[in-house]
Write an enzyme that holds these catalytic residues in place. Structure first.
Site, PDB file in Angstrom:
ATOM      1  N   LYS A 151       3.791   8.923   9.098  1.00 15.41           N
ATOM      2  CA  LYS A 151       3.445   8.328  10.399  1.00 15.41           C
ATOM      3  C   LYS A 151       4.370   8.797  11.543  1.00 15.41           C
ATOM      4  CE  LYS A 151       0.540   4.887   8.391  1.00 15.41           C
ATOM      5  NZ  LYS A 151       0.709   4.261   7.097  1.00 15.41           N
ATOM      6  N   ASP A 202       9.232   2.754   0.204  1.00 15.78           N
ATOM      7  CA  ASP A 202       8.154   3.462   0.890  1.00 15.78           C
ATOM      8  C   ASP A 202       8.212   3.046   2.357  1.00 15.78           C
ATOM      9  OD1 ASP A 202       5.911   4.585   1.936  1.00 15.78           O
ATOM     10  OD2 ASP A 202       4.497   3.681   0.514  1.00 15.78           O
ATOM     11  N   TYR A 204       0.853  -1.191   0.000  1.00 17.93           N
ATOM     12  CA  TYR A 204       0.000   0.000   0.000  1.00 17.93           C
ATOM     13  C   TYR A 204       0.885   1.235   0.000  1.00 17.93           C
ATOM     14  CZ  TYR A 204      -3.399   3.523   1.530  1.00 17.93           C
ATOM     15  OH  TYR A 204      -4.198   4.643   1.622  1.00 17.93           O
TER      16      TYR A 204
HETATM   17  C1  LIG Z   1       0.149   4.828   5.737  1.00 19.58           C
HETATM   18  C2  LIG Z   1       0.946   4.601   4.516  1.00 19.58           C
HETATM   19  C3  LIG Z   1       0.863   5.445   3.406  1.00 19.58           C
HETATM   20  C4  LIG Z   1      -0.124   6.577   3.331  1.00 19.58           C
HETATM   21  O1  LIG Z   1       0.134   7.540   4.303  1.00 19.58           O
HETATM   22  P1  LIG Z   1      -1.061   8.573   4.666  1.00 19.58           P
HETATM   23  O2  LIG Z   1      -0.434   9.484   5.673  1.00 19.58           O
HETATM   24  O3  LIG Z   1      -2.178   7.744   5.200  1.00 19.58           O
HETATM   25  O4  LIG Z   1      -1.420   9.273   3.407  1.00 19.58           O
HETATM   26  C5  LIG Z   1       1.707   5.212   2.337  1.00 19.58           C
HETATM   27  N1  LIG Z   1       2.580   4.194   2.354  1.00 19.58           N
HETATM   28  C6  LIG Z   1       2.692   3.358   3.395  1.00 19.58           C
HETATM   29  C7  LIG Z   1       3.706   2.275   3.364  1.00 19.58           C
HETATM   30  C8  LIG Z   1       1.870   3.528   4.510  1.00 19.58           C
HETATM   31  O5  LIG Z   1       1.967   2.677   5.523  1.00 19.58           O
END
Ligand SMILES: *Cc1c(COP(=O)(O)O)cnc(C)c1O
Length: 453
Positions: free
Chosen positions: A288, A260, A165
C-alpha cells in the site's frame, strides 16, 4: 434505535427528502460493459458494490482529497485507494518523480539506483528491519514472508487469527472452524485441504487459545502472522499487552512473529505498528503506502533472517517487475514527504478532532455508534460496544445501517469504501474545510440512518 429499513432500503432512490440521489448513468453503462469483460465486472471483488446500494462508481480522476466519477460527481475521498494514498491523489511530488523516472524507460529487469534509494530511505528510518526485498503487492509480500519463515525454522505450520486479512495467499484463505484451536477450513474454493491443514486459526485477543496451540503443536509452528492493527475486517484494535504476549510466546517456542503491516506500515507512523507499540517482530511485510499508489510490496527482517532468501540462501523468491523503477520513484517521493517533521503528529491531531466532533454529535443524539480510531485510520461501528477486539464480536446485522449510511454519504459528496467492514483513511491533504463538510454530511446521513431528520 430502530431503523425502518423497509422504507429506506426499498429503492435506491429513497434518500432524504430534498437530497437527490447522484446520477450513475455513465458508471452504470461502464459497469454493464465491464461485466462482459471481467467476472462480476471488476478486477477485485469489493469494488463491485455488492454490500451497498447501486452500481459501482467508475472513477475518472482524483486530485488531492477529492475524486470525480464518470458522471461528474465530486466526492471527498476517505478510501484513498484502500490505504496507499496517504498524500491524497495526484500529489505533485509523486507525480513529478514518476514522470521524471519514466523519461528514462519503465523497466529493465536489472538493478537500478532507485531501488537502493527507496531501501535506504526505509532502512535508515526503521529500527525494526535490517534488510528488505521489494515485490509487487501485499499478497506477494505475505506469501514470501511465510515461505521465509518456513525455510528459516524448517517447520511447516502457520498460525493466523480469525478476522485478519493477509491477501489472497492460499495458506491465508482459511477461517476458523469450531473450537478454541482449529485447523483452518478454506474460505475460498481452489485451495487444497492439505494446504489449509498447515494453517492454525485462533481468535484475536485470546491468550488461552494461543497457549493451547503451542502446546498442541509443539515445535511445529514456523510463524504467527498477525495484522498488529487489524484493519481489514473492521478495526479490531488489540491491546498492546496481547501483542507483547505474542512476542514472548514466539521467542519461547522458536516461532517467528510476522507483523503484516501492509496497511499499518507508514500509516500509524513511519515505523508502522512495530514502532507504534515498540515491539520487535521477526519479519515485517509492507504494501500500500510504500508504493505511493504504484504496485509495490516488500518484506524485511534482520540481516540474519534475510540471508535465507535467494540468491544468498535456499528460500527462492523472484519477480520480473520487482523493484520496478517507476514504482520505486513513486515510493521514494511519497516516503520522503512522510519523513517531514510533524507529518504524523498533524495527521493524528486532525483525525482525532474530526472523530471527536462526530462522537459528540452521536452522543448528543443518543445514536448507537462507536468510532474506533488509531492515527488516521477510522471505523464506524453501529454498536454500543466499548471494545471490539475479535471478529466474532462484530454484529453482522449492524451492516444494514452501514448500507444506508453509505448511500447517504455518496449523495452528500463523501466517498468511503463500499462495505461496513472497511476502514476509512484521513490523508495529509484533507483540509479543515474538507473535514467540516464531511462532518456535516456524516451528521445528516446518520440522521437518515436513524430516521431522525
Ligand atoms: C491489503 C492487504 C494485503 C494484500 O495486499 P494486496 O496488495 O492487495 O495484495 C495483505 N495484508 C494486509 C494487512 C492488507 O491490508
Amino acid at each position: 434505535m430502530e431503523i425502518n429499513q423497509e422504507k429506506k432500503a426499498s429503492t435506491f432512490g429513497g434518500g432524504l427528502e430534498g437530497v437527490k440521489d447522484i446520477s450513475r448513468i455513465k458508471s452504470a453503462e461502464l459497469y454493464e460493459k465491464a461485466k462482459t469483460f471481467f467476472p462480476g465486472g471488476v478486477n477485485s471483488p469489493v469494488r463491485a458494490f455488492k454490500s451497498v446500494y447501486g452500481t459501482p462508481l467508475f472513477i475518472q480522476k482524483g486530485n488531492g482529497s477529492h475524486i470525480w466519477d464518470a458522471d461528474g460527481n465530486e466526492f471527498i475521498d476517505y478510501c484513498g485507494s484502500w490505504g496507499p494514498l496517504i498524500l491524497g491523489h495526484n500529489h505533485p511530488s509523486v507525480r513529478n518523480k514518476v514522470i521524471e523516472v519514466m523519461q528514462n524507460g519503465m523497466s529493465f529487469g536489472a538493478p537500478t539506483a532507485l531501488e537502493n534509494e527507496l531501501a535506504e530511505l526505509i532502512l535508515t528510518n526503521n529500527r525494526f528491519i535490517e534488510k528488505i526485498r521489494f515485490v509487487s503487492s501485499g499478497t506477494e509480500a505475505v506469501m514470501s514472508a511465510i515461505r521465509l519463515a518456513r525455510g528459516y525454522t524448517k517447520r511447516d505450520k502457520i498460525l493466523k487469527f480469525e478476522g485478519c486479512y493477509h491477501g489472497h495467499v492460499d495458506a491465508m484463505l482459511v477461517k476458523a472452524g469450531s473450537g478454541l484451536v482449529t485447523f483452518g477450513e478454506t474460505s475460498s474454493a481452489g485451495i487444497p485441504k492439505a494446504f489449509a491443514d498447515e494453517t492454525i486459526v485462533i481468535a484475536l485477543n485470546d491468550k488461552d487459545a494461543l497457549l493451547k496451540a503451542f502446546e498442541e503443536f509443539k515445535d511445529q509452528i514456523a510463524a504467527i502472522i498477525i495484522e498488529p492493527v487489524p484493519a481489514n475486517n473492521g478495526l479490531l484494535l488489540q491491546e498492546p499487552e496481547f501483542l507483547q504476549f505474542l512476542r514472548e510466546q514466539c521467542t519461547a517456542n522458536g516461532t517467528l512473529l510476522i507483523f503484516d503491516e501492509v496497511i499499518s506500515g507508514f500509516r500509524v507512523g513511519f515505523e508502522g505498528a512495530a514502532g507504534y507499540y515498540g515491539i520487535q517482530p521477526d519479519i515485517i511485510t509492507y504494501g500500500k503506502i510504500i508504493g505511493g499508489g504504484m504496485p509495490v510490496g516488500a518484506y524485511g527482517a534482520s540481516a540474519a533472517i534475510m540471508s535465507n532468501i535467494s540468491p544468498d540462501g535456499p528460500v527462492y523468491q523472484a519477480g520480473t517487475l520487482s523493484g520496478n523503477p517507476v514504482a520505486m520513484g513513486a515510493g521514494i517521493a511519497q516516503l520522503t514527504e512522510l519523513l517531514q517533521p510533524g507529518f504524523y503528529e498533524e495527521l493524528d491531531r486532525k483525525t482525532a478532532a474530526f472523530v471527536k466532533d462526530i462522537e459528540d454529535y452521536v452522543a448528543a443524539k443518543g445514536y448507537e455508534l462507536k468510532i474506533f480510531r488509531i492515527g488516521s485510520i477510522f471505523w464506524f461501528a453501529f454498536t454500543q460496544q466499548e471494545h471490539i477486539r475479535r471478529a466474532d464480536e462484530i454484529d453482522a446485522g449492524s451492516m444494514a445501517h452501514f448500507k444506508i449510511f453509505h448511500r447517504e454519504l455518496l449523495n452528500r459528496g463523501v466517498y468511503v469504501g463500499p462495505s461496513g467492514y472497511e476502514v476509512g483513511f484521513v490523508s495529509g491533504v484533507h483540509t479543515a474545510d474538507d473535514l467540516e463538510q464531511t462532518k456535516k454530511a456524516i451528521f445528516d446521513s446518520l440522521d437518515v440512518v436513524y430516521q431522525n431528520a
